[in-house]
Design a protein around this motif. Structure first.
Motif, short mmCIF file in Angstrom:
data_model
loop_
_atom_site.label_atom_id
_atom_site.label_comp_id
_atom_site.label_asym_id
_atom_site.label_seq_id
_atom_site.Cartn_x
_atom_site.Cartn_y
_atom_site.Cartn_z
N GLU A 1 -46.84 55.05 11.15
CA GLU A 1 -46.48 55.96 12.25
C GLU A 1 -47.01 55.43 13.58
O GLU A 1 -46.31 55.45 14.60
CB GLU A 1 -47.05 57.35 11.98
N ALA A 2 -48.25 54.94 13.58
CA ALA A 2 -48.85 54.45 14.82
C ALA A 2 -48.15 53.19 15.33
O ALA A 2 -48.05 52.98 16.54
CB ALA A 2 -50.34 54.15 14.61
N TYR A 3 -47.66 52.37 14.41
CA TYR A 3 -47.07 51.08 14.78
C TYR A 3 -45.54 51.11 14.87
O TYR A 3 -44.91 50.08 15.07
CB TYR A 3 -47.46 50.03 13.74
N ARG A 4 -44.92 52.26 14.72
CA ARG A 4 -43.47 52.33 14.56
C ARG A 4 -42.68 51.80 15.76
O ARG A 4 -41.54 51.34 15.59
CB ARG A 4 -43.04 53.78 14.29
N ASP A 5 -43.26 51.86 16.96
CA ASP A 5 -42.53 51.40 18.14
C ASP A 5 -42.75 49.93 18.46
O ASP A 5 -42.21 49.42 19.45
CB ASP A 5 -42.91 52.26 19.36
N LEU A 6 -43.53 49.25 17.67
CA LEU A 6 -43.81 47.83 17.92
C LEU A 6 -42.65 46.96 17.44
O LEU A 6 -41.90 47.34 16.54
CB LEU A 6 -45.09 47.42 17.18
N PRO A 7 -42.52 45.76 18.02
CA PRO A 7 -41.54 44.82 17.49
C PRO A 7 -41.78 44.59 16.00
O PRO A 7 -42.92 44.60 15.54
CB PRO A 7 -41.79 43.55 18.31
N ALA A 8 -40.73 44.38 15.25
CA ALA A 8 -40.83 44.29 13.79
C ALA A 8 -41.83 43.26 13.32
O ALA A 8 -42.61 43.50 12.39
CB ALA A 8 -39.45 44.00 13.21
N ASP A 9 -41.85 42.08 13.97
CA ASP A 9 -42.77 41.03 13.53
C ASP A 9 -44.22 41.42 13.78
O ASP A 9 -45.11 41.13 12.96
CB ASP A 9 -42.43 39.70 14.19
N VAL A 10 -44.48 42.10 14.91
CA VAL A 10 -45.84 42.55 15.22
C VAL A 10 -46.25 43.64 14.24
O VAL A 10 -47.37 43.63 13.70
CB VAL A 10 -45.92 43.06 16.68
N HIS A 11 -45.37 44.60 14.01
CA HIS A 11 -45.62 45.69 13.06
C HIS A 11 -46.00 45.13 11.69
O HIS A 11 -47.01 45.52 11.09
CB HIS A 11 -44.37 46.57 12.96
#
Length: 407
Positions: free
Chosen positions: A364-374
């Protein structure tokens, strides 16, 4: 402090700095390293001041040139400056309640300084003696004051309300990751200030509200007094990585024999361990000093540093002898508790529950990050909690996938 004199720092002919409390100063000390009853080590006053300044000589020289200060010493650089905590310093007899006009900071000006920080970390100060602030640490950053919906430059009379930290080449995407990690810390049950990512004239930066400031009903901003643990321990910033968890716990027990402060800090230590923050040194934790008592500050500088492969992954503070997060087990937390006279079951539960909350809320915290970063961050979190046997909140997706076993 709070617009009243609390004491005087004095510099002797040999350069030694001493401190004397004002007779009318409140019972709350300005630092745990400078108790109201006196008897502190000779270097404690100078170390307290040193911890309010940037670590590097180049940054201090840039501060001196930009502000028109007479030297690079703490007396010169802190005079009339907005600094961390509730203290305001003046070389004059009067408290500098007003330090010239409040200067607006345009988006272009802020963006230019951010761009300059990326190019040269020590080149972002522009000469203007009316703009005076000091931020500790190595990372390039700047502070701003939000007044009446307008960004302004801070000084002693205009307390800053926000801190900006843009990423540099070596830590690309740090602003995105720190904002996401701060969300994660909040979701995991820790106190955190409002934080996120902002842009000024196309320049992206991490931005956070200051927890050592409070907006009053009339719109003015007051300072809240706090200090980082290096100041509390009476050590210099160059020793911030040398502080052990045991040293912190002994300090906190002395300040609060109920150990409520100790358990509160251990939850913060557990959070940083569980997210793989290998830069959580003594200056990354602070104590709020108030008439009502001592408390741990909200969390800050929460960052999964192991995201970057070049960063040394060893923890600044070992957990029961374990040097790396992925080595830490419940037994290591129990050992740390036992060595410091704390309830082993309680400490182990705090560590395991914190790890579980981190894993449960990470997506949930990382959901808006670019996919590779997530995806890379999720791998780092799994690695950091490999052997802690996390207690994942019931009913979450992470509960089904929690398969780590305690060793």
């Amino acid at each position: 402090m709070e617009e009243r004199p609390v004491g005087t720092f004095l510099e002797a002919s040999d350069g030694a700095i001493s401190f004397e409390y004002d007779k009318a100063a409140p019972a709350v000390p300005i630092s745990l390293s400078l108790p109201r009853g006196g008897g502190w080590p000779r270097r404690s006053p100078s170390l307290l001041l040193d911890n309010l300044l940037p670590d590097g000589e180049n940054a201090r020289r840039a501060m001196m040139r930009a502000s028109g200060a007479e030297g690079m010493d703490a007396f010169s650089l802190l005079d009339g400056a907005d600094s961390s905590g509730g203290l305001v310093f003046s070389l004059g007899e009067d408290y500098p309640a007003s330090f010239g006009p409040i200067l607006p900071a345009s988006a272009d000006e802020i963006g230019t300084r951010i761009a300059n920080m990326r190019e040269s970390p020590d080149s972002w100060w522009d000469h203007d003696s009316r703009i005076r602030y000091s931020l500790a640490g190595n990372q390039p950053k700047l502070s701003l004051a939000r007044v009446g919906g307008v960004w302004t430059w801070p000084n002693a009379g205009n307390p800053s309300t926000h801190i900006l930290k843009p990423s540099v080449t070596a830590t690309a995407d740090a602003e995105l990751i720190e904002a996401a990690d701060m969300r994660l810390a909040g979701l995991a049950g820790l106190s955190v200030p409002q934080a996120g990512v902002a842009e000024f004239s196309g320049e992206r930066t991490y931005i956070t509200e200051r927890f050592d400031r409070k907006r009053l009903a009339d719109g003015r901003v007051s300072r809240i007094h706090m200090e980082d643990l290096a100041q509390s321990l009476g050590i210099g910033p160059e020793d911030k990585y040398k502080v052990s968890a045991g040293q912190v716990l002994r300090l906190l027990h002395t300040a609060d024999e109920s150990d409520a402060l100790s358990y509160s800090w251990l939850k913060r230590l557990a959070l940083n361990t569980s997210i793989g923050n290998a830069d959580a040194h003594a200056k990354n934790y602070s104590v709020i000093l108030a008439a009502s008592g001592l408390s741990m500050s909200p969390m800050y500088d929460v960052l999964t540093t192991t995201y970057w492969d070049w960063v040394d992954p060893s923890l600044p503070m070992k957990i029961g002898g374990a040097r790396y997060a992925q080595q830490v087990t419940a037994s290591h937390w129990a050992k740390l508790a036992r060595a410091n006279g704390l309830d082993e079951e309680h400490v182990v539960a705090v560590a395991r529950e914190t790890a579980g909350a981190v894993l449960a809320h990470a997506d949930e915290a990382y959901r808006d990050l670019p996919a590779d970063v997530h995806d890379k961050l999720m791998e780092r979190l799994k690695d950091a909690n490999r052997h802690i046997n996390p207690i994942v909140p019931q009913g979450t997706d992470a509960e089904a996938s929690a398969s780590a076993t305690a060793i």
